[in-house]
Design an enzyme around this catalytic site. Structure first.
Site, short mmCIF file in Angstrom:
data_model
loop_
_atom_site.label_atom_id
_atom_site.label_comp_id
_atom_site.label_asym_id
_atom_site.label_seq_id
_atom_site.Cartn_x
_atom_site.Cartn_y
_atom_site.Cartn_z
N LEU A 221 65.81 36.67 26.75
CA LEU A 221 66.50 36.66 28.05
C LEU A 221 65.94 37.74 28.97
O LEU A 221 65.50 37.46 30.09
CB LEU A 221 68.00 36.88 27.80
N ALA B 244 64.52 41.84 35.13
CA ALA B 244 65.82 41.17 34.97
C ALA B 244 66.49 41.64 33.69
O ALA B 244 66.26 41.10 32.61
CB ALA B 244 65.63 39.65 34.93
N THR C 86 64.35 41.20 20.27
CA THR C 86 64.53 41.50 18.84
C THR C 86 64.05 40.33 17.97
O THR C 86 64.32 39.17 18.28
CB THR C 86 66.03 41.78 18.58
N ARG D 41 80.17 71.99 2.06
CA ARG D 41 79.56 73.17 2.71
C ARG D 41 80.56 74.34 2.76
O ARG D 41 81.68 74.17 3.26
CB ARG D 41 79.14 72.78 4.13
N ILE E 250 79.03 68.72 12.83
CA ILE E 250 79.65 69.20 11.58
C ILE E 250 78.58 69.63 10.57
O ILE E 250 78.80 70.55 9.78
CB ILE E 250 80.60 68.12 10.99
N GLU F 104 72.77 43.86 24.73
CA GLU F 104 73.73 42.78 25.01
C GLU F 104 74.74 43.16 26.08
O GLU F 104 75.93 42.84 25.98
CB GLU F 104 74.38 42.31 23.71
C1 LIG Z 1 66.25 47.77 20.99
C2 LIG Z 1 66.60 46.73 22.01
C3 LIG Z 1 66.76 45.39 21.61
C4 LIG Z 1 67.01 44.40 22.56
N1 LIG Z 1 67.06 43.07 22.16
C5 LIG Z 1 67.11 42.09 23.10
C6 LIG Z 1 66.97 40.70 22.73
O1 LIG Z 1 66.85 40.35 21.54
N2 LIG Z 1 66.96 39.76 23.71
C7 LIG Z 1 67.08 40.09 25.02
O2 LIG Z 1 67.04 39.19 25.86
N3 LIG Z 1 67.24 41.40 25.42
C8 LIG Z 1 67.25 42.40 24.48
N4 LIG Z 1 67.36 43.73 24.87
C9 LIG Z 1 67.50 44.04 26.27
C10 LIG Z 1 68.88 44.60 26.66
O3 LIG Z 1 69.83 43.59 26.61
C11 LIG Z 1 68.72 45.23 28.05
O4 LIG Z 1 67.95 46.42 27.88
C12 LIG Z 1 70.06 45.55 28.70
O5 LIG Z 1 70.73 44.38 29.05
C13 LIG Z 1 69.91 46.43 29.96
O6 LIG Z 1 68.94 45.96 30.82
P1 LIG Z 1 67.81 46.96 31.40
O7 LIG Z 1 67.23 47.64 30.22
O8 LIG Z 1 66.89 46.22 32.29
O9 LIG Z 1 68.61 48.04 32.24
P2 LIG Z 1 69.07 47.93 33.78
O10 LIG Z 1 69.74 46.64 34.02
O11 LIG Z 1 67.91 48.27 34.66
O12 LIG Z 1 70.15 49.08 33.87
C14 LIG Z 1 69.84 50.46 34.05
C15 LIG Z 1 71.14 51.21 34.25
O13 LIG Z 1 71.79 50.75 35.45
C16 LIG Z 1 73.10 50.31 35.15
N5 LIG Z 1 73.46 49.16 35.99
C17 LIG Z 1 72.75 48.04 36.24
N6 LIG Z 1 73.43 47.21 37.02
C18 LIG Z 1 74.60 47.81 37.31
C19 LIG Z 1 75.75 47.46 38.10
N7 LIG Z 1 75.83 46.29 38.73
N8 LIG Z 1 76.77 48.36 38.17
C20 LIG Z 1 76.70 49.53 37.50
N9 LIG Z 1 75.66 49.92 36.75
C21 LIG Z 1 74.63 49.07 36.66
C22 LIG Z 1 73.05 49.91 33.68
O14 LIG Z 1 74.33 49.88 33.10
C23 LIG Z 1 72.14 50.98 33.10
O15 LIG Z 1 72.88 52.14 32.87
C24 LIG Z 1 67.17 44.74 23.93
C25 LIG Z 1 67.05 46.09 24.32
C26 LIG Z 1 66.75 47.06 23.39
C27 LIG Z 1 66.58 48.49 23.86
#
Ligand SMILES: Cc1cc2nc3c(=O)[nH]c(=O)nc-3n(C[C@H](O)[C@H](O)[C@H](O)COP(=O)(O)OP(=O)(O)OC[C@H]3O[C@@H](n4cnc5c(N)ncnc54)[C@H](O)[C@@H]3O)c2cc1C
Length: 380
Positions: free
Chosen positions: A125, A130, A158, A268, A337, A363
């Site tokens: 996704l 995005a 993942t 400890r 701790i 997620e």
């Molecule tokens: C180890 C790992 C495994 C993953 N596995 C998968 C997978 O299997 N499949 C998949 O599709 N994705 C996967 N992801 C992606 C994950 O779902 C996204 O990283 C997550 O949804 C956040 O998106 P972004 O990293 O682009 O952050 P951004 O969307 O750029 O967000 C950055 C910051 O801005 C904040 N923010 C963004 N929009 C708003 C808003 N409207 N209001 C307030 N705050 C906001 C966010 O909360 C965050 O703090 C994985 C990520 C990691 C790190």
């Protein structure tokens, strides 16, 4: 109201707890150091019939419920966060969309090998531009001569290196001036499909997190998953279930950190007494125990609602949000701790803290969970 697990859930808990203690926990530290995917563990889990746990037996699953899935994910994560996230993504991101939206033929062809453990499940996704705004998808799937021609990039996916196929979202057209997003099943060995595994992560080092590059990847239009244009709706439904998995993972990591903290506090000695004699430490442990209990109850409640066929989206967000935030608090306090030893790898708790951080991000971030919960509250 009955807070007891059913006899089947108790049996699954006993089986997975023993398995996690004997097979998963012992190598967790080394796998984290060596970035080694726990493939042998999953072969054994396939033999135990756990790889398709919540899916019907006709698709090679075990026909268990979502509470059982949460139990297995928690226990695996208690032993090793990387094993926990791999399992949670396999079931709730890989298998669930195929089960929920696939045709009978697609289920036989793609869900069965996931349930038997022949392949891992994955879901594409997120894209570089995005993330939280998943509707910002740029990957395109253009229909031509009975095929979709797919171009684009996905990030942070993942399990994809170990998946023979995965569902991903792409723009398949435009309707009323809006992007039409659909889900399409793509074999990972298709021409033009590259799965790149070279992220340097903070934690979950033994899990597989990949970048996907699709250049003119061709798949027949029968690979459409669910209805054309419903990809956005489908992934929201998929993520609701996935959040129960991440909530359970957070509870498991928090439980592991708490157990290490209790043990260390008893052993400890400082100022001629064990740490557990200091009220400041006792209060930390009491808060940990209380928060874990509450988070687990929230995860079970969301899972139970799902099993009853009732609305569970708000509860799934709540359990994921609460469990992930207490997981960070508890792993942080477990390091505290342990004092200086907590900062050292051999004591495990720093790994729990690094692994746990993902539960506040994957997620749907904590901010996104608050948006989802607020939307539910305000729409009534
Ligand atoms: C180890 C790992 C495994 C993953 N596995 C998968 C997978 O299997 N499949 C998949 O599709 N994705 C996967 N992801 C992606 C994950 O779902 C996204 O990283 C997550 O949804 C956040 O998106 P972004 O990293 O682009 O952050 P951004 O969307 O750029 O967000 C950055 C910051 O801005 C904040 N923010 C963004 N929009 C708003 C808003 N409207 N209001 C307030 N705050 C906001 C966010 O909360 C965050 O703090 C994985 C990520 C990691 C790190």
């Amino acid at each position: 109201m009955n807070f007891d697990l059913t006899s089947e859930q108790e049996m699954i808990l006993k089986t997975i707890r023993e398995f996690a203690d004997e097979e998963v926990a012992p190598g967790a530290l080394d796998r984290d150091r060596n970035k080694e995917f726990p493939i042998e563990i999953f072969k054994k889990m396939a033999d135990l019939g756990l790889m398709g746990l919540p899916f019907p037996e006709e698709y090679g699953g075990a026909g268990a419920d979502t509470v059982s899935f949460a139990i297995v994910t928690e226990e695996l994560s208690r032993a090793c966060g990387s094993t926990g996230i791999t399992y949670s993504a396999h079931i709730s991101l890989g298998g669930a969309p195929l089960y929920l939206f696939g045709t009978e033929e697609q289920k036989q062809k793609y869900l069965v090998p996931i349930c038997t453990g022949e392949t891992f499940g994955a879901f594409g996704l997120t894209e570089p531009s995005a993330g939280s705004d998943a509707g910002g998808t740029r990957t395109t799937a253009v229909e031509k001569d009975g095929d979709y021609i797919i171009n684009g990039n996905k990030c942070f996916i993942t399990n994809a290196s170990y998946a023979k196929h995965l569902a991903l979202t792409a723009i398949t057209g435009e309707a009323d001036g809006k992007k039409e997003i659909s889900a399409i099943i793509v074999p990972t060995d298709a021409d033009g499909f590259k799965v790149i595994d070279n992220y340097e992560k903070m934690g979950l080092h033994a899990s597989n997190t990949t970048e996907l590059v699709l250049e003119d990847v061709r798949v027949p239009t029968e690979h459409l998953l669910g209805k054309k244009g419903e990809g956005f709706k489908q992934f929201l439904i998929t993520l609701d279930g996935g959040r129960i998995g991440i909530g359970a993972m957070a509870v498991g990591i928090a439980q592991a950190a708490y157990e290490k903290a209790v043990q260390y506090a008893k052993e400890r000695q400082q100022f001629g007494r064990s740490l557990s004699n200091f009220q400041a430490i006792q209060f930390k442990l009491a808060d940990m125990a209380m928060k874990i209990d509450l988070a687990r109850n929230m995860v079970y409640k969301a899972a139970w609602l799902k099993d009853q066929g009732r609305a569970f989206s708000k509860e799934a967000s709540m359990c994921k949000l609460y469990a992930s935030e207490i997981c960070m608090e508890i792993t942080d306090q477990a390091v505290q701790i342990h004092g200086g030893y907590g900062y050292m790898r051999d004591y495990h708790v720093e790994r729990f803290m690094r692994d746990g951080k993902l539960t506040e991000i994957g997620e749907g971030t904590s901010e996104v969970q608050r948006l989802v919960i607020a939307r539910h509250i305000l729409s009534n």
